[in-house]
Design a protein around this motif. Structure first.
Motif, PDB file in Angstrom:
ATOM      1  N   GLU A   1      -1.332  21.735  10.837  1.00  0.00           N
ATOM      2  CA  GLU A   1      -2.552  20.905  10.915  1.00  0.00           C
ATOM      3  C   GLU A   1      -2.823  20.696  12.478  1.00  0.00           C
ATOM      4  OE1 GLU A   1      -4.348  20.178   8.388  1.00  0.00           O
ATOM      5  OE2 GLU A   1      -3.016  20.922   6.965  1.00  0.00           O
ATOM      6  N   GLU A   2      -3.895  20.073  12.720  1.00  0.00           N
ATOM      7  CA  GLU A   2      -4.092  19.626  14.396  1.00  0.00           C
ATOM      8  C   GLU A   2      -3.065  18.702  14.800  1.00  0.00           C
ATOM      9  OE1 GLU A   2      -8.038  18.009  14.948  1.00  0.00           O
ATOM     10  OE2 GLU A   2      -8.858  20.076  14.225  1.00  0.00           O
ATOM     11  N   ASN A   3      -2.573  17.987  14.111  1.00  0.00           N
ATOM     12  CA  ASN A   3      -1.246  17.147  14.413  1.00  0.00           C
ATOM     13  C   ASN A   3       0.030  17.483  14.304  1.00  0.00           C
ATOM     14  OD1 ASN A   3      -0.619  17.180  11.587  1.00  0.00           O
ATOM     15  ND2 ASN A   3      -1.098  15.055  11.279  1.00  0.00           N
ATOM     16  N   GLY A   4       0.128  19.101  13.885  1.00  0.00           N
ATOM     17  CA  GLY A   4       1.023  19.734  14.051  1.00  0.00           C
ATOM     18  C   GLY A   4       2.101  19.691  12.757  1.00  0.00           C
ATOM     19  N   GLU A   5       1.449  18.955  11.757  1.00  0.00           N
ATOM     20  CA  GLU A   5       2.061  18.839  10.218  1.00  0.00           C
ATOM     21  C   GLU A   5       2.048  20.284   9.608  1.00  0.00           C
ATOM     22  OE1 GLU A   5       2.290  14.301   9.389  1.00  0.00           O
ATOM     23  OE2 GLU A   5       0.701  15.506   8.402  1.00  0.00           O
ATOM     24  N   VAL A   6       2.886  20.394   8.895  1.00  0.00           N
ATOM     25  CA  VAL A   6       2.897  21.481   7.758  1.00  0.00           C
ATOM     26  C   VAL A   6       3.014  20.928   6.392  1.00  0.00           C
ATOM     27  CG1 VAL A   6       3.652  23.676   6.791  1.00  0.00           C
ATOM     28  CG2 VAL A   6       3.486  23.408   9.344  1.00  0.00           C
ATOM     29  N   ARG A   7       2.106  20.745   5.776  1.00  0.00           N
ATOM     30  CA  ARG A   7       2.068  20.078   4.322  1.00  0.00           C
ATOM     31  C   ARG A   7       2.311  21.085   3.192  1.00  0.00           C
ATOM     32  NH1 ARG A   7      -3.492  16.347   5.545  1.00  0.00           N
ATOM     33  NH2 ARG A   7      -2.539  15.213   7.504  1.00  0.00           N
TER      34      ARG A   7
ATOM     35  N   LYS B   1       8.857  20.954   8.338  1.00  0.00           N
ATOM     36  CA  LYS B   1       7.542  20.810   7.473  1.00  0.00           C
ATOM     37  C   LYS B   1       8.034  19.605   6.563  1.00  0.00           C
ATOM     38  CE  LYS B   1       7.710  25.851   7.272  1.00  0.00           C
ATOM     39  NZ  LYS B   1       7.732  27.260   6.747  1.00  0.00           N
ATOM     40  N   LYS B   2       6.856  19.326   5.589  1.00  0.00           N
ATOM     41  CA  LYS B   2       7.051  18.271   4.582  1.00  0.00           C
ATOM     42  C   LYS B   2       8.214  18.697   3.717  1.00  0.00           C
ATOM     43  CE  LYS B   2       4.267  15.748   1.279  1.00  0.00           C
ATOM     44  NZ  LYS B   2       3.109  15.497   0.593  1.00  0.00           N
ATOM     45  N   SER B   3       8.357  19.631   3.480  1.00  0.00           N
ATOM     46  CA  SER B   3       9.604  19.996   2.468  1.00  0.00           C
ATOM     47  C   SER B   3      10.969  19.507   3.046  1.00  0.00           C
ATOM     48  CB  SER B   3       9.510  21.536   2.140  1.00  0.00           C
ATOM     49  OG  SER B   3       9.506  22.397   3.309  1.00  0.00           O
TER      50      SER B   3
END
Length: 480
Positions: free
Chosen positions: A389-395, A463-465
């Protein structure tokens, strides 16, 4: 009284880990005396459909061409540079709470050509440092000795595992490593996914198809030689350290019957027997009768050498499996050697791998019923196109859902009475794909900023995981 005999969770000493392979993460393919290995010639191609991406058969001419190629992309040569970044990577992995870590030793770092009398000390020193770092981070090392890293010289100067000379070469390599790490490593998997002689055939057995007259026969002779080498290495391991635990490993390939027609059921049973074959030899210590019939019906001659049957009695202590998907088969598909195909009743990943958590419980029960030895899930996971994502997150909720549902079935298998010793999600940090040599097929909890062409900063991010796996381990599997 009865309920007290049913386990209510994961065993106290359960290994919560993650798994990688040296050739898919280390890079540094020409450093510190390393020789060419079979993975170094795995070419990335972007012109093949996702469900068709896997390593194919290869000729000597193909090998020499790849070795001279200066234009093609060979991602495993540089991978994610774990050879230089392992300290910070292991720290990130350990911070999930993992108490174990599975990786492999690249055979071509220890014996660059495979047939030397003396090992490469620089290669051994690297694994000294790597294993020490795994332990320093509170993780039990689980080491694979052959994970698609055969020295390429053993293909070009010999005929891979088809050549009987490889038995002694491999046993010498195993003895070197067992001796070096006898006080540091307890769990060993000698050969990764030993039953993969169709997919990953060259990477596994190193047999160039132009060097043999009957490739199918050469594969079974090759895997026979390999199983004899495994058994001989097992005997040596027990002499070096009786506390070693030696594992044999399947890539789970048992299929379901497509229908309840007796013909489909019988064909599937016979097909599945040749998936069990490797475990029947390495865990039971002898060739089963169905294998001899299979060889006779397919005009395959497997040569036994003096002492082979005796050597095979040195059986493994546990079985490891990789589990990703399930397939189905019927009488027609088995007859035509297609053997299995996609199950229309389950969803599949972008690469066509059918997602079947219940299948994991089914397979664990089948393996336990057959072998009655402890079982380690040495690989499990889903390759996916992760988007930052733009904020660097991987959901990556899809990864969480996949792993959660599979772990729930592992817990049920434990309640069924299956003796489970560990769970190792595949690629807990993004690495180069085995079958397709691409970075975009990601499995990890940790994102690595590299693309299929090796371009990017190489930076690591969570990542979120990652947080999900932390919570699973902290709760010892109670919170999925």
């Amino acid at each position: 009284m009865t309920s007290k005999r049913i386990p209510d969770g994961f065993p106290d000493r359960f290994l919560w880990g993650g798994a990688v392979a040296a050739n898919q993460c280390e890079g540094a393919w020409q450093e510190d005396g390393k020789g060419w290995c079979v993975a170094d010639i795995n070419l990335f191609r972007n012109d093949v459909a996702l469900d068709k991406k896997y390593n194919e058969e290869i000729t000597t001419r193909d090998i020499l061409s790849a070795m001279q190629d200066t234009q093609g992309v060979y991602p495993k040569r540089n991978a994610i540079d774990f050879y230089h970044t392992y300290k910070q990577d292991l720290k990130l992995l350990a911070d999930t709470g993992m108490n174990s870590f599975r990786t492999s030793i690249n055979w071509s770092r220890i014996y660059p050509n495979g047939d030397e009398q003396e090992p490469n000390e620089a290669g051994l020193r690297f694994y000294d440092n790597l294993i020490d770092e795994i332990i320093a981070n509170g993780m039990e090392p689980v080491i694979t000795l052959s994970h698609y890293e055969m020295p390429l010289h053993l293909t070009t100067a010999y005929s891979g595992w088809y050549s009987r000379e490889l038995v002694d070469f491999f046993v010498r390599y195993c003895e070197t490593v067992f001796t070096r790490y006898q006080h540091k490593v307890k769990y060993w998997i000698i050969v990764n996914q030993i039953n993969l002689i169709i997919h990953e055939s060259f990477n596994h057995l190193g047999i160039a198809e132009d060097k043999v007259t009957n490739l199918d026969e050469a594969k079974y002779q090759g895997v026979h030689n390999e199983m004899v080498a495994c058994a001989k290495a097992t005997a040596i391991a027990r002499r070096i350290n009786p506390e070693f635990r030696i594992g044999m490993m399947f890539a789970d390939g048992i299929s379901y019957p497509a229908t309840c027609k007796p013909e489909d059921v019988l064909a599937t049973v016979r097909r599945n027997q040749m998936e069990y074959f490797y475990g029947d030899v390495l865990l039971r210590g002898r060739y089963p009768g169905y294998a001899f019939r299979y060889f006779a019906e397919h005009n395959i001659q497997v040569q036994f050498f003096p002492g082979d049957e005796e050597a095979l009695r040195n059986t493994a202590d546990f079985m490891a499996i990789s589990y990703y998907y399930t397939r189905i088969s019927d009488a027609e598909s088995v007859l035509k050697h297609k053997t299995s195909y996609a199950n229309p009743h389950i969803q599949a990943s972008d690469w066509g791998w059918g997602i079947d958590p219940i299948g994991l419980r089914t397979k664990l029960n089948l393996y336990w019923d057959r072998y009655q030895v402890p079982i380690m899930i040495a690989e499990n996971g889903i390759g996916a196109f992760d988007k930052k994502e733009e904020n660097g997150e991987v959901r990556d909720d899809y990864r969480i859902d996949y792993l959660r549902s599979h772990l729930a079935q592992v817990k049920e298998a434990i309640r069924d009475g299956v003796d489970m010793i560990g769970y190792f999600p595949w690629g807990p940090i993004d690495i180069v794909s085995c079958s397709s040599s691409e970075m975009s097929k990601r499995y990890g909890f940790i994102y690595v900023d590299l693309d299929d062409y090796g371009q990017g900063s190489g930076a690591r991010s969570l990542k979120k995981s990652y947080g999900w796996y932390q919570r699973v381990i902290a709760s010892h599997g109670e919170e999925l």
